[in-house]
Each structure stands twice: as structure tokens, then as C-alpha cells.
Design a protein around this motif. Sequence first.
Motif, PDB file in Angstrom:
ATOM      1  N   GLU A  20       0.927  -0.700   0.152  1.00  0.00           N
ATOM      2  CA  GLU A  20       0.020   0.008   0.022  1.00  0.00           C
ATOM      3  C   GLU A  20       0.986   0.959   0.332  1.00  0.00           C
ATOM      4  O   GLU A  20       0.667   2.082  -1.109  1.00  0.00           O
ATOM      5  CB  GLU A  20      -0.886  -0.365   1.254  1.00  0.00           C
ATOM      6  CG  GLU A  20      -2.131  -0.768   1.299  1.00  0.00           C
ATOM      7  CD  GLU A  20      -3.663   0.076  -0.023  1.00  0.00           C
ATOM      8  OE1 GLU A  20      -3.687   0.938   0.076  1.00  0.00           O
ATOM      9  OE2 GLU A  20      -3.981  -0.897  -0.189  1.00  0.00           O
ATOM     10  N   TYR A  28       0.617   9.696  -5.093  1.00  0.00           N
ATOM     11  CA  TYR A  28       0.845  10.730  -4.598  1.00  0.00           C
ATOM     12  C   TYR A  28       2.832  11.455  -4.565  1.00  0.00           C
ATOM     13  O   TYR A  28       2.512  12.882  -4.279  1.00  0.00           O
ATOM     14  CB  TYR A  28       1.022  11.001  -2.558  1.00  0.00           C
ATOM     15  CG  TYR A  28      -0.452  10.107  -2.859  1.00  0.00           C
ATOM     16  CD1 TYR A  28      -1.836  11.354  -3.041  1.00  0.00           C
ATOM     17  CD2 TYR A  28      -0.391   9.110  -1.653  1.00  0.00           C
ATOM     18  CE1 TYR A  28      -2.874   9.690  -2.077  1.00  0.00           C
ATOM     19  CE2 TYR A  28      -1.439   8.918  -0.724  1.00  0.00           C
ATOM     20  CZ  TYR A  28      -3.184   9.484  -1.425  1.00  0.00           C
ATOM     21  OH  TYR A  28      -4.260   8.631  -0.731  1.00  0.00           O
ATOM     22  N   ARG A  45     -15.586  15.949  -3.200  1.00  0.00           N
ATOM     23  CA  ARG A  45     -15.339  16.093  -2.247  1.00  0.00           C
ATOM     24  C   ARG A  45     -16.470  16.637  -1.624  1.00  0.00           C
ATOM     25  O   ARG A  45     -16.134  16.628  -0.120  1.00  0.00           O
ATOM     26  CB  ARG A  45     -14.113  16.491  -2.293  1.00  0.00           C
ATOM     27  CG  ARG A  45     -12.649  16.113  -2.857  1.00  0.00           C
ATOM     28  CD  ARG A  45     -12.979  14.484  -1.993  1.00  0.00           C
ATOM     29  NE  ARG A  45     -11.362  13.949  -2.926  1.00  0.00           N
ATOM     30  CZ  ARG A  45     -10.728  12.966  -2.207  1.00  0.00           C
ATOM     31  NH1 ARG A  45     -11.735  12.166  -1.445  1.00  0.00           N
ATOM     32  NH2 ARG A  45     -10.272  12.049  -2.940  1.00  0.00           N
ATOM     33  N   GLY A  70      -4.570  10.009   3.367  1.00  0.00           N
ATOM     34  CA  GLY A  70      -4.244  10.493   1.824  1.00  0.00           C
ATOM     35  C   GLY A  70      -3.421  12.458   1.850  1.00  0.00           C
ATOM     36  O   GLY A  70      -3.178  12.467   2.938  1.00  0.00           O
ATOM     37  N   ASP A  89      -2.497   9.384   7.690  1.00  0.00           N
ATOM     38  CA  ASP A  89      -1.869   8.633   6.576  1.00  0.00           C
ATOM     39  C   ASP A  89      -0.942   7.768   6.529  1.00  0.00           C
ATOM     40  O   ASP A  89       0.253   8.745   6.955  1.00  0.00           O
ATOM     41  CB  ASP A  89      -1.922   8.948   5.262  1.00  0.00           C
ATOM     42  CG  ASP A  89      -2.818   8.326   4.318  1.00  0.00           C
ATOM     43  OD1 ASP A  89      -3.513   8.126   3.362  1.00  0.00           O
ATOM     44  OD2 ASP A  89      -1.295   7.385   3.688  1.00  0.00           O
ATOM     45  N   SER A  91       0.810   7.049   4.263  1.00  0.00           N
ATOM     46  CA  SER A  91       2.469   7.631   3.063  1.00  0.00           C
ATOM     47  C   SER A  91       2.732   9.640   3.587  1.00  0.00           C
ATOM     48  O   SER A  91       2.256   9.912   3.690  1.00  0.00           O
ATOM     49  CB  SER A  91       0.976   7.990   1.591  1.00  0.00           C
ATOM     50  OG  SER A  91       2.357   8.688   0.803  1.00  0.00           O
ATOM     51  N   GLY A 115       1.227   7.428   9.931  1.00  0.00           N
ATOM     52  CA  GLY A 115       1.179   6.554  10.956  1.00  0.00           C
ATOM     53  C   GLY A 115       0.044   5.338  10.291  1.00  0.00           C
ATOM     54  O   GLY A 115      -0.910   6.405   9.286  1.00  0.00           O
ATOM     55  N   ILE A 128     -12.763   8.011   4.711  1.00  0.00           N
ATOM     56  CA  ILE A 128     -12.774   8.234   3.118  1.00  0.00           C
ATOM     57  C   ILE A 128     -12.248   7.099   2.029  1.00  0.00           C
ATOM     58  O   ILE A 128     -10.964   8.048   2.299  1.00  0.00           O
ATOM     59  CB  ILE A 128     -12.657   9.320   2.491  1.00  0.00           C
ATOM     60  CG1 ILE A 128     -13.585  10.292   3.738  1.00  0.00           C
ATOM     61  CG2 ILE A 128     -13.318   9.216   1.421  1.00  0.00           C
ATOM     62  CD1 ILE A 128     -15.396   9.403   4.070  1.00  0.00           C
ATOM     63  N   PHE A 130     -11.401   4.453   2.428  1.00  0.00           N
ATOM     64  CA  PHE A 130      -9.838   3.663   3.428  1.00  0.00           C
ATOM     65  C   PHE A 130     -10.520   2.260   4.041  1.00  0.00           C
ATOM     66  O   PHE A 130      -9.366   1.538   3.914  1.00  0.00           O
ATOM     67  CB  PHE A 130      -9.900   4.366   4.646  1.00  0.00           C
ATOM     68  CG  PHE A 130      -9.084   3.518   5.499  1.00  0.00           C
ATOM     69  CD1 PHE A 130      -7.609   3.610   5.188  1.00  0.00           C
ATOM     70  CD2 PHE A 130      -9.522   3.784   6.773  1.00  0.00           C
ATOM     71  CE1 PHE A 130      -6.738   3.118   6.231  1.00  0.00           C
ATOM     72  CE2 PHE A 130      -8.177   3.350   7.617  1.00  0.00           C
ATOM     73  CZ  PHE A 130      -7.028   2.964   7.123  1.00  0.00           C
ATOM     74  N   HIS A 133      -8.651  -0.595   1.851  1.00  0.00           N
ATOM     75  CA  HIS A 133      -7.197  -1.352   1.385  1.00  0.00           C
ATOM     76  C   HIS A 133      -7.109  -2.047   3.045  1.00  0.00           C
ATOM     77  O   HIS A 133      -5.367  -2.353   2.633  1.00  0.00           O
ATOM     78  CB  HIS A 133      -6.706   0.268   1.968  1.00  0.00           C
ATOM     79  CG  HIS A 133      -7.319   0.986   0.031  1.00  0.00           C
ATOM     80  ND1 HIS A 133      -6.018   0.546  -0.612  1.00  0.00           N
ATOM     81  CD2 HIS A 133      -8.029   1.745   0.264  1.00  0.00           C
ATOM     82  CE1 HIS A 133      -6.401   1.461  -1.745  1.00  0.00           C
ATOM     83  NE2 HIS A 133      -7.599   2.362  -1.475  1.00  0.00           N
ATOM     84  N   LEU A 134      -7.661  -2.126   3.842  1.00  0.00           N
ATOM     85  CA  LEU A 134      -7.358  -2.114   4.925  1.00  0.00           C
ATOM     86  C   LEU A 134      -7.728  -4.184   5.422  1.00  0.00           C
ATOM     87  O   LEU A 134      -8.730  -5.120   4.378  1.00  0.00           O
ATOM     88  CB  LEU A 134      -8.201  -1.831   6.649  1.00  0.00           C
ATOM     89  CG  LEU A 134      -7.966  -1.130   6.878  1.00  0.00           C
ATOM     90  CD1 LEU A 134      -8.274  -0.429   8.357  1.00  0.00           C
ATOM     91  CD2 LEU A 134      -6.554  -0.606   7.505  1.00  0.00           C
ATOM     92  N   GLU A 138      -7.498  -6.469  10.193  1.00  0.00           N
ATOM     93  CA  GLU A 138      -7.312  -5.390  10.858  1.00  0.00           C
ATOM     94  C   GLU A 138      -8.743  -4.566  11.117  1.00  0.00           C
ATOM     95  O   GLU A 138      -9.265  -3.505  11.336  1.00  0.00           O
ATOM     96  CB  GLU A 138      -6.754  -4.143  10.007  1.00  0.00           C
ATOM     97  CG  GLU A 138      -5.378  -4.571  10.455  1.00  0.00           C
ATOM     98  CD  GLU A 138      -4.260  -3.458   9.504  1.00  0.00           C
ATOM     99  OE1 GLU A 138      -3.966  -2.148   9.691  1.00  0.00           O
ATOM    100  OE2 GLU A 138      -3.194  -3.774   8.905  1.00  0.00           O
TER     101      GLU A 138
HETATM  102  C1  LIG Z   1      -7.758   4.970  -1.593  1.00  0.00           C
HETATM  103  S1  LIG Z   1      -6.903   6.103  -0.786  1.00  0.00           S
HETATM  104  C2  LIG Z   1      -7.851   7.312  -0.029  1.00  0.00           C
HETATM  105  C3  LIG Z   1      -7.489   8.602   0.621  1.00  0.00           C
HETATM  106  C4  LIG Z   1      -7.941   9.707   0.787  1.00  0.00           C
HETATM  107  N1  LIG Z   1      -9.149   9.414   1.924  1.00  0.00           N
HETATM  108  C5  LIG Z   1      -8.812   9.931  -0.510  1.00  0.00           C
HETATM  109  O1  LIG Z   1     -10.027   9.632   0.129  1.00  0.00           O
HETATM  110  O2  LIG Z   1      -8.693  10.410  -1.133  1.00  0.00           O
HETATM  111  C6  LIG Z   1      -6.502   5.158   0.574  1.00  0.00           C
HETATM  112  C7  LIG Z   1      -5.491   5.678   1.599  1.00  0.00           C
HETATM  113  O3  LIG Z   1      -5.157   4.846   2.556  1.00  0.00           O
HETATM  114  C8  LIG Z   1      -3.753   4.648   3.345  1.00  0.00           C
HETATM  115  N2  LIG Z   1      -3.451   3.540   3.904  1.00  0.00           N
HETATM  116  C9  LIG Z   1      -3.490   1.826   3.449  1.00  0.00           C
HETATM  117  N3  LIG Z   1      -3.486   1.210   4.690  1.00  0.00           N
HETATM  118  C10 LIG Z   1      -2.855   1.951   5.674  1.00  0.00           C
HETATM  119  C11 LIG Z   1      -2.918   1.967   6.397  1.00  0.00           C
HETATM  120  N4  LIG Z   1      -2.723   0.490   7.433  1.00  0.00           N
HETATM  121  N5  LIG Z   1      -3.180   2.956   7.854  1.00  0.00           N
HETATM  122  C12 LIG Z   1      -3.051   3.806   7.126  1.00  0.00           C
HETATM  123  N6  LIG Z   1      -3.124   4.444   5.776  1.00  0.00           N
HETATM  124  C13 LIG Z   1      -3.287   3.916   4.671  1.00  0.00           C
HETATM  125  C14 LIG Z   1      -2.804   5.284   1.977  1.00  0.00           C
HETATM  126  O4  LIG Z   1      -1.626   5.008   2.221  1.00  0.00           O
HETATM  127  C15 LIG Z   1      -3.587   6.167   0.744  1.00  0.00           C
HETATM  128  O5  LIG Z   1      -4.221   7.595   1.135  1.00  0.00           O
END
Ligand SMILES: C[S@@+](CC[C@H](N)C(=O)[O-])C[C@H]1O[C@@H](n2cnc3c(N)ncnc32)[C@H](O)[C@@H]1O
Length: 258
Positions: A20, A28, A45, A70, A89, A91, A115, A128, A130, A133-134, A138
Motif C-alpha cells: 500500500e 501521491y 469532495r 491521503g 495516513d 504515506s 502513521g 473515506i 479507506f 484497503h485494510l 485490521e
Molecule cells: C484510496 S486512498 C484514500 C485516501 C483519501 N481518504 C481519499 O479519499 O482520497 C487510501 C489511503 O489509505 C492509506 N492507507 C492504506 N493502508 C493504511 C493503513 N493501514 N493505515 C493508514 N493509512 C493507510 C493510503 O496511503 C491511502 O492514502
Amino acid sequence: MRDGVSQPAHHGVSDVTRRELAYHEKLYSGFAQQHFARPAVRELRAHIVRRILKLTGAGKGSRVLSLGCGIGDTELLLAPQVAEVTGVDLSPAAIRQARADAERLGIANARFVEGTTAEGRWDAVIAIFFLHHLPDAELEALPGRLKEWLTPGGVFYSLDPSRRRLSGAVGRRLIPGLMKRYQTEDERELDAEATAGIFRRGGLEARVEMYDFGSSPLAGLCPGWRWGYRAARRVDDVVLRTGLRRWGSNFELVVGRG
Ligand SMILES: C[S@@+](CC[C@H](N)C(=O)[O-])C[C@H]1O[C@@H](n2cnc3c(N)ncnc32)[C@H](O)[C@@H]1O
């Protein structure tokens, strides 16, 4: 520490988190910043922010935590409406951009931290695009974290792609390359009710709302077309009152302690 944030994400993390991180550092490094600044995406947004305020009840006195924020474009639109926003985030590139934008815009009540988790108490927690992606483990652990994070009466709001979305099925058939470009290796569309079930089993009250049908996919495909987005959003508001809602694109979860 009142609102501490965990270790930098790249130390002692899972392979999923590492992938990820690699994907999002690249995203980014320019593309996301340009794409998210386009008029239709800004409209999307702004609509998301209105939904967050309505469904969480957050207002001028509220402290908000955003997971996976993000580059913070939603959070920076939200900040003037609430007391304070903290975005987390994994990243570093995203956090650098979010901080730079907050400074450029003179927004002093938004802070962004690199973090994967946070410590503190918030009136609203948002996620949002998010949760999908977990990793499963988690996601299963999230209700426990929410019980620590949410103040009494606090609300969690999330927005994620639905496994049943028609736009996904059409997109995979017509524009598979573009679909892949927007997706990480490990993310997956989520089943709305099954995801709500994770929070219910965790002892929280959860309800599902369908967010959209065609408007957000249109913003992704035609990011410069503000009026197209606005028209599609109006159509969505009608379509979502019909049976077609079950094939909607993204679903919202609204979670509270009950
Ligand atoms: C699809 S993006 C969405 C970003 C933002 N919320 C948006 O709407 O554009 C998913 C985000 O989750 C972050 N991410 C992925 N796994 C994560 C984790 N375990 N903890 C924190 N951030 C995480 C990624 O770096 C990314 O920025």
C-alpha cells in the motif's frame, strides 16, 4: 500523549501495508494532486463533506479523526466546519502534501500525521475510501479501536466501493487498464451488509446507506466536467430511491455506540 500517532508506518509492518505504501507514494508523487484538483473531483469532495456533517452530526465544536486521509483534500474542506481535524495516513508523501496545502490555505485547525493509528478521543471518526484497503484482520479490529476513540454520542462514517456495484462490472469490461491504475494490489470492493456486520458483532450500531450510482465514477472518468458531475449527482439522488440502489457504486456506514 493526548492524540499520539503510532510508529512511522514502514517499520515492522505487514506485506500488505508495504505494498500500500509503495503504491500510494507513487500515486501521491503528482498524479493524485493534479487529479484531485480538477473541478468534478472538488465537487465530489464537497458533497462528501456535506454527507459527513449530516450523518455524523459534527459541527463547530467537534473534533474529527480521519483514517487514511491521503493528501487531505476532504479534510481541508471539512476543517472550517468543525473545531479540529486530525488526518492520519501511512504515506509520507500524502502527509507532506496535506501539510503544505493546509499552510497554503491558512487552515490552522487541521493537522496531518504519518502513521497507521492514533491515540485520543474524537467526536467523529471518518474513513473515506479507506476500509477497503485494510486487511481483514485490521478491519475486524476496527470496532475495538472505535470504542476507544469515540466520545459518548460520537459517530464513525465510512465510504467505500460496493462489491455489487454496476459501475465496477462495466468498468472491468470496458476500461480494465484504467480501473487497475486506480487500484492497489490488495484492495477489494466490500459487501456493505457484511462490513456493517463486523461493527455490529463488535458491539456497535451500524447502518448502511448507498452513496451514489454514477456520479463518482463520472468524476473519476471526466474530472474536468463540473456540470456533468452536478447533473449526475442529481440523477443519483433520484436513482438511489429506486431498486437500482442495490447496484450502487459506493456505500456509507454510519456507526455509533447505540
Ligand atoms: C484510496 S486512498 C484514500 C485516501 C483519501 N481518504 C481519499 O479519499 O482520497 C487510501 C489511503 O489509505 C492509506 N492507507 C492504506 N493502508 C493504511 C493503513 N493501514 N493505515 C493508514 N493509512 C493507510 C493510503 O496511503 C491511502 O492514502
